[in-house]
Design an enzyme around this catalytic site. Sequence first.
Site, PDB file in Angstrom:
ATOM      1  N   ARG A 124       2.464  15.718  13.940  1.00  0.00           N
ATOM      2  CA  ARG A 124       3.141  15.586  15.248  1.00  0.00           C
ATOM      3  C   ARG A 124       4.041  16.772  15.511  1.00  0.00           C
ATOM      4  O   ARG A 124       4.024  17.353  16.596  1.00  0.00           O
ATOM      5  CB  ARG A 124       3.992  14.302  15.278  1.00  0.00           C
ATOM      6  CG  ARG A 124       3.185  13.061  15.524  1.00  0.00           C
ATOM      7  CD  ARG A 124       4.009  11.833  15.253  1.00  0.00           C
ATOM      8  NE  ARG A 124       4.225  11.674  13.807  1.00  0.00           N
ATOM      9  CZ  ARG A 124       4.450  10.515  13.213  1.00  0.00           C
ATOM     10  NH1 ARG A 124       4.551   9.414  13.921  1.00  0.00           N
ATOM     11  NH2 ARG A 124       4.601  10.435  11.909  1.00  0.00           N
ATOM     12  N   HIS A 172      -9.431   7.136  -1.080  1.00  0.00           N
ATOM     13  CA  HIS A 172      -9.395   6.507   0.248  1.00  0.00           C
ATOM     14  C   HIS A 172     -10.514   5.472   0.402  1.00  0.00           C
ATOM     15  O   HIS A 172     -10.958   5.181   1.508  1.00  0.00           O
ATOM     16  CB  HIS A 172      -9.508   7.564   1.380  1.00  0.00           C
ATOM     17  CG  HIS A 172      -8.312   8.455   1.482  1.00  0.00           C
ATOM     18  ND1 HIS A 172      -8.402   9.829   1.537  1.00  0.00           N
ATOM     19  CD2 HIS A 172      -6.991   8.171   1.544  1.00  0.00           C
ATOM     20  CE1 HIS A 172      -7.186  10.352   1.609  1.00  0.00           C
ATOM     21  NE2 HIS A 172      -6.303   9.363   1.616  1.00  0.00           N
ATOM     22  N   GLU A 188      -6.267  -0.581   5.575  1.00  0.00           N
ATOM     23  CA  GLU A 188      -6.372  -0.767   4.120  1.00  0.00           C
ATOM     24  C   GLU A 188      -5.735  -2.089   3.707  1.00  0.00           C
ATOM     25  O   GLU A 188      -6.199  -2.751   2.777  1.00  0.00           O
ATOM     26  CB  GLU A 188      -5.674   0.404   3.402  1.00  0.00           C
ATOM     27  CG  GLU A 188      -6.385   1.744   3.596  1.00  0.00           C
ATOM     28  CD  GLU A 188      -5.497   2.953   3.295  1.00  0.00           C
ATOM     29  OE1 GLU A 188      -4.342   2.989   3.763  1.00  0.00           O
ATOM     30  OE2 GLU A 188      -5.964   3.873   2.607  1.00  0.00           O
ATOM     31  N   ARG A 232      -0.792  19.210   0.266  1.00  0.00           N
ATOM     32  CA  ARG A 232      -1.739  19.588  -0.799  1.00  0.00           C
ATOM     33  C   ARG A 232      -2.668  20.701  -0.331  1.00  0.00           C
ATOM     34  O   ARG A 232      -3.059  20.729   0.837  1.00  0.00           O
ATOM     35  CB  ARG A 232      -2.570  18.369  -1.221  1.00  0.00           C
ATOM     36  CG  ARG A 232      -1.825  17.386  -2.084  1.00  0.00           C
ATOM     37  CD  ARG A 232      -2.558  16.060  -2.232  1.00  0.00           C
ATOM     38  NE  ARG A 232      -1.979  15.030  -1.401  1.00  0.00           N
ATOM     39  CZ  ARG A 232      -2.468  13.809  -1.236  1.00  0.00           C
ATOM     40  NH1 ARG A 232      -3.591  13.458  -1.852  1.00  0.00           N
ATOM     41  NH2 ARG A 232      -1.867  12.929  -0.463  1.00  0.00           N
ATOM     42  N   ARG A 289      -2.749  -1.568  -3.386  1.00  0.00           N
ATOM     43  CA  ARG A 289      -3.638  -0.411  -3.439  1.00  0.00           C
ATOM     44  C   ARG A 289      -3.275   0.358  -4.706  1.00  0.00           C
ATOM     45  O   ARG A 289      -2.108   0.688  -4.925  1.00  0.00           O
ATOM     46  CB  ARG A 289      -3.403   0.471  -2.221  1.00  0.00           C
ATOM     47  CG  ARG A 289      -4.156   1.786  -2.295  1.00  0.00           C
ATOM     48  CD  ARG A 289      -3.952   2.561  -1.028  1.00  0.00           C
ATOM     49  NE  ARG A 289      -4.607   3.853  -1.065  1.00  0.00           N
ATOM     50  CZ  ARG A 289      -4.084   4.955  -0.557  1.00  0.00           C
ATOM     51  NH1 ARG A 289      -2.914   4.922   0.039  1.00  0.00           N
ATOM     52  NH2 ARG A 289      -4.747   6.088  -0.615  1.00  0.00           N
ATOM     53  N   GLY A 304      -6.348  11.240  12.274  1.00  0.00           N
ATOM     54  CA  GLY A 304      -7.660  10.963  12.870  1.00  0.00           C
ATOM     55  C   GLY A 304      -7.586  10.001  14.043  1.00  0.00           C
ATOM     56  O   GLY A 304      -8.315  10.137  15.024  1.00  0.00           O
ATOM     57  N   GLU A 305      -6.664   9.032  13.955  1.00  0.00           N
ATOM     58  CA  GLU A 305      -6.554   8.021  15.016  1.00  0.00           C
ATOM     59  C   GLU A 305      -5.721   8.492  16.199  1.00  0.00           C
ATOM     60  O   GLU A 305      -5.923   8.031  17.321  1.00  0.00           O
ATOM     61  CB  GLU A 305      -5.904   6.741  14.450  1.00  0.00           C
ATOM     62  CG  GLU A 305      -6.781   6.022  13.450  1.00  0.00           C
ATOM     63  CD  GLU A 305      -6.001   5.010  12.616  1.00  0.00           C
ATOM     64  OE1 GLU A 305      -5.006   4.441  13.114  1.00  0.00           O
ATOM     65  OE2 GLU A 305      -6.395   4.791  11.457  1.00  0.00           O
ATOM     66  N   ASN A 314       0.855  -1.187   0.000  1.00  0.00           N
ATOM     67  CA  ASN A 314       0.000   0.000   0.000  1.00  0.00           C
ATOM     68  C   ASN A 314       0.889   1.233   0.000  1.00  0.00           C
ATOM     69  O   ASN A 314       1.413   1.634   1.028  1.00  0.00           O
ATOM     70  CB  ASN A 314      -0.893  -0.027   1.258  1.00  0.00           C
ATOM     71  CG  ASN A 314      -1.624   1.292   1.499  1.00  0.00           C
ATOM     72  OD1 ASN A 314      -1.574   2.218   0.685  1.00  0.00           O
ATOM     73  ND2 ASN A 314      -2.290   1.378   2.646  1.00  0.00           N
ATOM     74  N   GLY A 357      -3.850   8.369  10.036  1.00  0.00           N
ATOM     75  CA  GLY A 357      -2.771   8.670  10.998  1.00  0.00           C
ATOM     76  C   GLY A 357      -3.117   9.803  11.952  1.00  0.00           C
ATOM     77  O   GLY A 357      -2.893   9.709  13.166  1.00  0.00           O
ATOM     78  N   ASP A 373       4.198  17.329   8.916  1.00  0.00           N
ATOM     79  CA  ASP A 373       3.891  16.272   9.884  1.00  0.00           C
ATOM     80  C   ASP A 373       3.093  16.854  11.056  1.00  0.00           C
ATOM     81  O   ASP A 373       3.569  17.752  11.752  1.00  0.00           O
ATOM     82  CB  ASP A 373       5.206  15.651  10.377  1.00  0.00           C
ATOM     83  CG  ASP A 373       4.974  14.352  11.132  1.00  0.00           C
ATOM     84  OD1 ASP A 373       4.118  14.329  12.045  1.00  0.00           O
ATOM     85  OD2 ASP A 373       5.645  13.369  10.805  1.00  0.00           O
TER      86      ASP A 373
END
Length: 398
Positions: free
Chosen positions: A290, A186, A384, A246, A98, A335-336, A8, A333, A288
């Site tokens: 984080r 997605h 996925e 983006r 994918r 959202g979780e 993927n 990444g 990123d």
Amino acid sequence: MKAVLVLNAGSSSLKFALYPLEASNSGRVAAAPAVSGQVEGIGARPEVSFKTATGERIQEPVVTGGSQAEQHRDALEHVFALLARHNPTVDIVAAGHRIVHGGEHYSAPTRLEESVLRTLDAFVPLAPLHQPHNLRAVRAVAGLMPQVPQVGCFDTAFHRTQPAVAQAFALPRRLSAEGIKRYGFHGLSYDYVARQLPEVVGERARGAVVIAHLGNGASMCALRDGRSVASTMGFTAVEGLMMGTRTGSLDPGVMLYLMEQKGMDAKALTSLLYKESGLLGVSGISQDMRTLLASDAPEAKEAVDLFCYRIARELGSLAAAAGGLDALVFTGGIGEHAAPVREKVAALAAWMGIEVDPAANADHARRIDTAASRVAVAVVPTNEERMIARYTAETLGL
Ligand SMILES: Nc1ncnc2c1ncn2[C@@H]1O[C@H](COP(=O)(O)OP(=O)(O)O)[C@@H](O)[C@H]1O
Ligand SMILES: CC(=O)OP(=O)(O)O
Ligand SMILES: [Mg+2]
């Protein structure tokens, strides 16, 4: 052990896994992979993390060059070398991939022959951050293991159930007839999350649901009865939300202005829209999440605020498309894992009857809504790779 190799390739990551086939159960793969891992940080400083069949964890940098294409190529070679070194006894009987863009041709998983790959090559300009890397992985496997059948699982396929009105641009008919319309992406992630939802939100899973897939690429999908009815991404994976690099939706007049007044051509605009904007462009610091959440710089906060604001705006729009809102689901990444992002979005959406419990949110619990919340709010980790393994085994009748 017979297994399905899953690859993927996302815009900033290459996720991989070996899913054992269930001998007793034709067309089924095991619920968990025998080994799995991912290269993260493609485009910056890629690192591979890998969990072997014996549970050993390996984490090492990927030695690579500068461009995103080079980094994807080197990441793939690194993954093949790791798999060969650590799983010499695994018999890879199929490979599932994918593939981000399936265009109008492919609305279901498809066996990847060279003729199919040539059709898919034509979609490279529609998904420049993904499609070339997806197809390179298919051809690399064909070179290394020519006898292994391969299956393509399309990000666009899940959305083909959308009503025509959700797929249309207000362009002249002749252009729509050529396939210039909204596809959505997605899809493997939405497919997986939608299947998990009844366990998490019960009957509401069949009502009006919005899933926010927030990763380096980010989009949202409205569902009714578990099927896609609208999505924020369109013809390409640049529409909709602000993403890692983006723009998301942009007044098309901005592009005309940049072409006419600043002499920018298609190449320069592609770079601007796909690689230099989003969280990276607005913060000037990083793509990123984080890094941005850990930063005190006002520019980092502005970037995160705009990211959340765009999600909240699109949530209203998708609820309109779904005819209401019974559940809001976070995945991907960000959202979780990013509790502050979920908290901000929930605060902006309070008018819809959304109320998030701070402790549950900080714990990344499955359900994070309060008892008083009119809308169920959930965090469902996506997978996925599992979806690809399952579709591959089903398509090949393994
Ligand atoms: N613990 C975390 N807190 C906040 N953001 C995170 C965390 N872990 C991962 N992320 C973010 O998730 C994004 C990558 O998401 P992912 O879905 O893996 O990417 P891709 O779209 O390439 O598949 C990055 O922006 C990363 O910063
Ligand atoms: C379609 C897309 O944007 O994918 P990713 O999130 O993996 O970059
Ligand atoms: Mg992804």
